[in-house]
Design a protein around this motif. Sequence first.
Motif, PDB file in Angstrom:
ATOM      1  N   THR A  23      -2.056  -6.248  -1.250  1.00 12.90           N
ATOM      2  CA  THR A  23      -2.682  -5.021  -0.761  1.00 12.90           C
ATOM      3  C   THR A  23      -1.707  -3.858  -0.620  1.00 12.90           C
ATOM      4  O   THR A  23      -2.087  -2.708  -0.827  1.00 12.90           O
ATOM      5  CB  THR A  23      -3.355  -5.248   0.608  1.00 12.90           C
ATOM      6  OG1 THR A  23      -2.370  -5.650   1.570  1.00 12.90           O
ATOM      7  CG2 THR A  23      -4.461  -6.276   0.503  1.00 12.90           C
ATOM      8  N   HIS A  24      -0.469  -4.145  -0.262  1.00 13.63           N
ATOM      9  CA  HIS A  24       0.492  -3.074   0.011  1.00 13.63           C
ATOM     10  C   HIS A  24       1.769  -3.167  -0.824  1.00 13.63           C
ATOM     11  O   HIS A  24       2.277  -2.155  -1.281  1.00 13.63           O
ATOM     12  CB  HIS A  24       0.880  -3.074   1.499  1.00 13.63           C
ATOM     13  CG  HIS A  24      -0.182  -2.538   2.377  1.00 13.63           C
ATOM     14  ND1 HIS A  24      -1.294  -3.266   2.726  1.00 13.63           N
ATOM     15  CD2 HIS A  24      -0.324  -1.324   2.959  1.00 13.63           C
ATOM     16  CE1 HIS A  24      -2.076  -2.537   3.491  1.00 13.63           C
ATOM     17  NE2 HIS A  24      -1.517  -1.345   3.648  1.00 13.63           N
ATOM     18  N   LEU A  80      -4.337  -1.383  11.864  1.00 20.26           N
ATOM     19  CA  LEU A  80      -4.926  -0.767  10.676  1.00 20.26           C
ATOM     20  C   LEU A  80      -6.441  -0.964  10.660  1.00 20.26           C
ATOM     21  O   LEU A  80      -7.191  -0.030  10.358  1.00 20.26           O
ATOM     22  CB  LEU A  80      -4.297  -1.349   9.412  1.00 20.26           C
ATOM     23  CG  LEU A  80      -4.780  -0.778   8.093  1.00 20.26           C
ATOM     24  CD1 LEU A  80      -4.534   0.719   8.017  1.00 20.26           C
ATOM     25  CD2 LEU A  80      -4.094  -1.497   6.939  1.00 20.26           C
ATOM     26  N   ILE A  87      -6.259   2.035   2.337  1.00 19.08           N
ATOM     27  CA  ILE A  87      -4.995   1.777   1.638  1.00 19.08           C
ATOM     28  C   ILE A  87      -4.892   2.747   0.470  1.00 19.08           C
ATOM     29  O   ILE A  87      -5.870   2.938  -0.267  1.00 19.08           O
ATOM     30  CB  ILE A  87      -4.942   0.328   1.124  1.00 19.08           C
ATOM     31  CG1 ILE A  87      -5.059  -0.652   2.295  1.00 19.08           C
ATOM     32  CG2 ILE A  87      -3.659   0.070   0.342  1.00 19.08           C
ATOM     33  CD1 ILE A  87      -5.278  -2.082   1.883  1.00 19.08           C
ATOM     34  N   TRP A  94       0.559   7.272  -2.476  1.00 22.11           N
ATOM     35  CA  TRP A  94       1.572   6.780  -1.548  1.00 22.11           C
ATOM     36  C   TRP A  94       2.491   7.900  -1.060  1.00 22.11           C
ATOM     37  O   TRP A  94       3.151   7.762  -0.038  1.00 22.11           O
ATOM     38  CB  TRP A  94       2.382   5.651  -2.185  1.00 22.11           C
ATOM     39  CG  TRP A  94       1.624   4.366  -2.141  1.00 22.11           C
ATOM     40  CD1 TRP A  94       0.771   3.890  -3.094  1.00 22.11           C
ATOM     41  CD2 TRP A  94       1.611   3.430  -1.074  1.00 22.11           C
ATOM     42  NE1 TRP A  94       0.226   2.696  -2.672  1.00 22.11           N
ATOM     43  CE2 TRP A  94       0.734   2.393  -1.442  1.00 22.11           C
ATOM     44  CE3 TRP A  94       2.259   3.348   0.154  1.00 22.11           C
ATOM     45  CZ2 TRP A  94       0.489   1.288  -0.625  1.00 22.11           C
ATOM     46  CZ3 TRP A  94       2.020   2.251   0.968  1.00 22.11           C
ATOM     47  CH2 TRP A  94       1.132   1.245   0.581  1.00 22.11           C
ATOM     48  N   ALA A  97       0.973   8.696   2.165  1.00 25.77           N
ATOM     49  CA  ALA A  97       0.547   7.532   2.947  1.00 25.77           C
ATOM     50  C   ALA A  97       0.967   7.701   4.398  1.00 25.77           C
ATOM     51  O   ALA A  97       2.017   8.278   4.695  1.00 25.77           O
ATOM     52  CB  ALA A  97       1.159   6.252   2.368  1.00 25.77           C
ATOM     53  N   HIS A 101       0.834   2.290   6.672  1.00 18.77           N
ATOM     54  CA  HIS A 101       0.876   1.760   5.305  1.00 18.77           C
ATOM     55  C   HIS A 101       2.318   1.679   4.800  1.00 18.77           C
ATOM     56  O   HIS A 101       2.682   0.710   4.134  1.00 18.77           O
ATOM     57  CB  HIS A 101       0.023   2.610   4.372  1.00 18.77           C
ATOM     58  CG  HIS A 101      -1.441   2.484   4.649  1.00 18.77           C
ATOM     59  ND1 HIS A 101      -2.142   1.307   4.491  1.00 18.77           N
ATOM     60  CD2 HIS A 101      -2.349   3.384   5.087  1.00 18.77           C
ATOM     61  CE1 HIS A 101      -3.402   1.487   4.810  1.00 18.77           C
ATOM     62  NE2 HIS A 101      -3.554   2.741   5.191  1.00 18.77           N
TER      63      HIS A 101
END
Length: 114
Positions: A23-24, A80, A87, A94, A97, A101
């Motif tokens: 996911t990250h 979160l 996300i 990003w 972000a 995150h």
Amino acid sequence: MFLPGSALLVVSARKTLNRLQRTHGAPALLAVKEFPGVAAAVDQHAAAVRDILDLGVENSSQVPVSVLLAGYARGLLEDLRESGNPIPDAPEDWQSADWIHLRLAGVCALSRAT
């Protein structure tokens, strides 16, 4: 002290970290390769997490790093879920972000390094 019979904790920690990588970790890694600012932010978050675990957790040297990282990440993931922040999808997302995150991406970076 980490007991030898605690292998299930390690397995659970690895599952948490593997999900977090999907996911990250992987998405942030694409952004890190493309955007130096994201790379710097993730590095700073990884250093902060490392310091928190090394200096802020009593007897941390006796616990597998994966267990420490997963425990820290679980707390962040709970925050979160409460915040509902999505996300970042694309690498360019990003760049804007939010803190949580980037911190989770820092956990992933540490996880890959261990």
